[in-house]
Design a protein around this motif. Sequence first.
Motif, PDB file in Angstrom:
ATOM      1  N   GLU A  94     -53.819   6.439   6.040  1.00 41.30           N
ATOM      2  CA  GLU A  94     -53.783   7.478   7.063  1.00 41.30           C
ATOM      3  C   GLU A  94     -54.860   7.202   8.104  1.00 41.30           C
ATOM      4  O   GLU A  94     -55.893   6.595   7.812  1.00 41.30           O
ATOM      5  N   THR A  95     -54.631   7.669   9.306  1.00 44.14           N
ATOM      6  CA  THR A  95     -55.575   7.453  10.405  1.00 44.14           C
ATOM      7  C   THR A  95     -56.952   8.013  10.052  1.00 44.14           C
ATOM      8  O   THR A  95     -57.074   9.140   9.565  1.00 44.14           O
ATOM      9  N   GLY A  96     -57.995   7.177  10.289  1.00 39.54           N
ATOM     10  CA  GLY A  96     -59.363   7.591   9.992  1.00 39.54           C
ATOM     11  C   GLY A  96     -59.818   7.258   8.590  1.00 39.54           C
ATOM     12  O   GLY A  96     -60.996   7.437   8.258  1.00 39.54           O
ATOM     13  N   MET A  97     -58.908   6.760   7.753  1.00 35.16           N
ATOM     14  CA  MET A  97     -59.234   6.487   6.352  1.00 35.16           C
ATOM     15  C   MET A  97     -59.943   5.133   6.215  1.00 35.16           C
ATOM     16  O   MET A  97     -59.504   4.133   6.766  1.00 35.16           O
ATOM     17  N   ASP A  98     -61.064   5.112   5.471  1.00 34.99           N
ATOM     18  CA  ASP A  98     -61.679   3.854   5.043  1.00 34.99           C
ATOM     19  C   ASP A  98     -61.014   3.447   3.740  1.00 34.99           C
ATOM     20  O   ASP A  98     -60.905   4.263   2.807  1.00 34.99           O
ATOM     21  N   ALA A  99     -60.573   2.204   3.645  1.00 36.96           N
ATOM     22  CA  ALA A  99     -59.788   1.806   2.485  1.00 36.96           C
ATOM     23  C   ALA A  99     -59.880   0.307   2.232  1.00 36.96           C
ATOM     24  O   ALA A  99     -60.378  -0.459   3.069  1.00 36.96           O
ATOM     25  N   THR A 100     -59.420  -0.091   1.056  1.00 39.32           N
ATOM     26  CA  THR A 100     -59.254  -1.499   0.692  1.00 39.32           C
ATOM     27  C   THR A 100     -57.779  -1.727   0.397  1.00 39.32           C
ATOM     28  O   THR A 100     -57.159  -0.945  -0.339  1.00 39.32           O
ATOM     29  N   ILE A 101     -57.206  -2.780   0.988  1.00 43.66           N
ATOM     30  CA  ILE A 101     -55.804  -3.104   0.762  1.00 43.66           C
ATOM     31  C   ILE A 101     -55.683  -4.566   0.350  1.00 43.66           C
ATOM     32  O   ILE A 101     -56.577  -5.382   0.604  1.00 43.66           O
ATOM     33  N   VAL A 102     -54.606  -4.896  -0.328  1.00 50.52           N
ATOM     34  CA  VAL A 102     -54.281  -6.269  -0.697  1.00 50.52           C
ATOM     35  C   VAL A 102     -52.867  -6.554  -0.213  1.00 50.52           C
ATOM     36  O   VAL A 102     -51.941  -5.782  -0.485  1.00 50.52           O
ATOM     37  N   GLY A 103     -52.694  -7.653   0.518  1.00 47.69           N
ATOM     38  CA  GLY A 103     -51.352  -7.966   1.010  1.00 47.69           C
ATOM     39  C   GLY A 103     -51.227  -9.416   1.448  1.00 47.69           C
ATOM     40  O   GLY A 103     -52.228 -10.096   1.705  1.00 47.69           O
ATOM     41  N   ARG A 104     -49.961  -9.887   1.549  1.00 47.42           N
ATOM     42  CA  ARG A 104     -49.660 -11.238   2.035  1.00 47.42           C
ATOM     43  C   ARG A 104     -49.508 -11.218   3.555  1.00 47.42           C
ATOM     44  O   ARG A 104     -48.989 -10.256   4.128  1.00 47.42           O
ATOM     45  N   VAL A 105     -49.939 -12.310   4.198  1.00 53.27           N
ATOM     46  CA  VAL A 105     -49.806 -12.428   5.644  1.00 53.27           C
ATOM     47  C   VAL A 105     -48.356 -12.806   5.976  1.00 53.27           C
ATOM     48  O   VAL A 105     -47.863 -13.854   5.552  1.00 53.27           O
ATOM     49  N   VAL A 106     -47.702 -11.920   6.745  1.00 55.43           N
ATOM     50  CA  VAL A 106     -46.301 -12.154   7.136  1.00 55.43           C
ATOM     51  C   VAL A 106     -46.247 -12.936   8.443  1.00 55.43           C
ATOM     52  O   VAL A 106     -45.452 -13.864   8.625  1.00 55.43           O
ATOM     53  N   SER A 107     -47.105 -12.560   9.386  1.00 61.26           N
ATOM     54  CA  SER A 107     -47.175 -13.246  10.672  1.00 61.26           C
ATOM     55  C   SER A 107     -48.579 -13.092  11.224  1.00 61.26           C
ATOM     56  O   SER A 107     -49.346 -12.233  10.782  1.00 61.26           O
TER      57      SER A 107
END
Length: 707
Positions: A74-87
């Motif tokens: 959500e907007t304003g949220m500090d977070a950690t994400i894990v994901g693959r680079v698509v482009s």
Amino acid sequence: MDSERHRRAAPAPSQADMPKYTDLDKPAQFLKNVGPKRAELLAKLGLLTARDVLYHVPHRYEDASTVTPIKDLETGMDATIVGRVVSKGVLPTRRGLRIFQAVVRDGTGLIECSWPGQPFLDRTIARNDLLLLSGTCRFYHGRQFQPKEFTTLAREGEDASEESGTIFPVYPATEGLTHRQVRTLIAENLDDLLRKAKDEDLLPREIRERAGLVPLAQALDWMHRPTSLKDVEQGRRRLAYEELFFLQLLYAQAHHRAAAERPGIAFPRRDTLVKPFHKSLPFTLTAAQKRVLKEIGEDMGRPRRMNRLLQGDVGSGKTVVALFAMLRAAENGYQAAMMVPTEILAEQHARTLQKLLEGLPVGVTLMTGRLGAKAWREVSYRIASGDADIVVGTHALIQEGVEFHKLGLVVVDEQHRFGVKQRLAIQEMGENADTLVMSATPIPRSLALTLYGDLDISVLDERPPGRQPIKTALRAESARPRVLKFVREQVEQGRQAYIVYPLVEESEKVDLKAATVQFEQLKEVFPDLRLALIHGQMPGEEKDRTMRAVAAGEVDVLVSTTVIEVGIDVPNATVMVIEHAERFGLSQLHQLRGRVGRGSEESFCILLYTGGDAAQRLRIFASTEDGFAIAEADLRLRGAGDLFGARQSGVPAFRFANLEEDLQLLTAARAEARAIVDRDPELANHPDLRDALETRYHERARLFRVG
């Protein structure tokens, strides 16, 4: 005394002294998927053997256990994400700013990640890279993630879990060998290495269980393949304990050899000198002094050599405690020697002891390098004949030709100024003499046990009542004119002042006021005052001459580097100004502050500093005069290696132990090590421990055996 002892060379190592080898000592080249070329890269990291690779643990961990699914951002949220680079790609803007952008995807959705002004990342991040990103979700034409940090967990084709709840290890790497390649290499060999490690679990099971520690292989597995950060800490504690245990085992053997194997002297309390001295004191001993005197008295009463460290802050009464011990030796017909690092301190101690002993039939003899040939012969004769009851001196005491008639006690003051070899040489001054080493530099208990684990430790943690507190003030550099005006006011009232700088001469790299330059400027500020300069690069005689002038009241303001950190007692000095205080450690500042406040007048310590980051640290110092509390804070802030600067280079380098946090582990390891050595001094019944001790601490073990 047999002077040959001082020229005795270290014995050549015997076959039994040589390190033992196991499967884990085989070259790293023969590990799976290593080979000669990769072995050269591993060597850059110091990884030469299979054991080196096994113990090459991650230097940090990326905790993905709190990973946020992309769909939940959500907007304003500090977070950690894990994901693959698509482009990915670089987006130019009309203002000339180039923005690197990458779209990443996890199992819940996609999001655009943006790095303004970092187009170079286009060469670092590739399509299909698995990234762990920490940052803030913004709204810019839709949701956009702006990472503050990122870690490449895997390239295309490399195995790495994308599930949340995973702890990703990040290994130390080198050019030509990325942390991901190191991780893959270790993962491919780990199971085999752990099987071999099971045979090297040297801690006895009962010790592990008492300390609540896991087996070695489990600890290493958790370090490399943790499922939580709790696993990592459990693994680290096990490896830290082992480091501390073997060091304490070495110290326990050294302590046993010094105290038990060599015959000692039993000094029964006869009270022919101790009791009259106690009655003559114009003050009451503190509870801490009484406690420490009891510990020393118990040691001296046994027919074993005492090896004790006496720690006490400035003004805690160490000299009086040492004098009680020296009188106990003297009333039993033995001599006592006190060794200090400088001639001027030796002279000061001799005067102090003579004053305290007024009216008692005990003489104090001074021996320093300043003695002329005739005086040296006379003093040497007094020492050799036994006429000298208490001898105070410098290194001159251990030079060839000085023979004691019947030396029973050696006191070493400011022991941190002497290395291990010197300390062991000092102990050899008497065949069976007890040893009391003293330090006015408060050391946290964890560091004391690490540096001086072969000694028993006594602490004077209480000051005699009536000592005036020193007023400590923090001032910005802009307040310097007002501070110098205050210095003048104090001098006009008949007081003396110190102004201390961190450097001797100006450096192009470091913009600090230097003692030599400022001395010339201060002569213009105080044209009518008597100024003197002292620093470590001056010849010893010149330094002594300057300090004698200060002590005699012939100098109003002494401009100095930290050479006065451990100096003489000048009761009339009431002001200590420390320039660029942010450049000093807290313990160093405490030692400098201890140069004032030694008389009956109110005293002041003024810290001039630049830079906002230093203020909080300096406020800790200004809030207390408790040297042990300051040392603990310094240890937390700076670490053991920097705590007392270069002179504390004897601090062992630990890979897993943390002296700021592991006091409980260290205390337990010391107790276990001493218990084992008390039962089995040469570890005859613990061959694995003996072999490991020789392998890991080979040179240090030889040093202590020579001593």
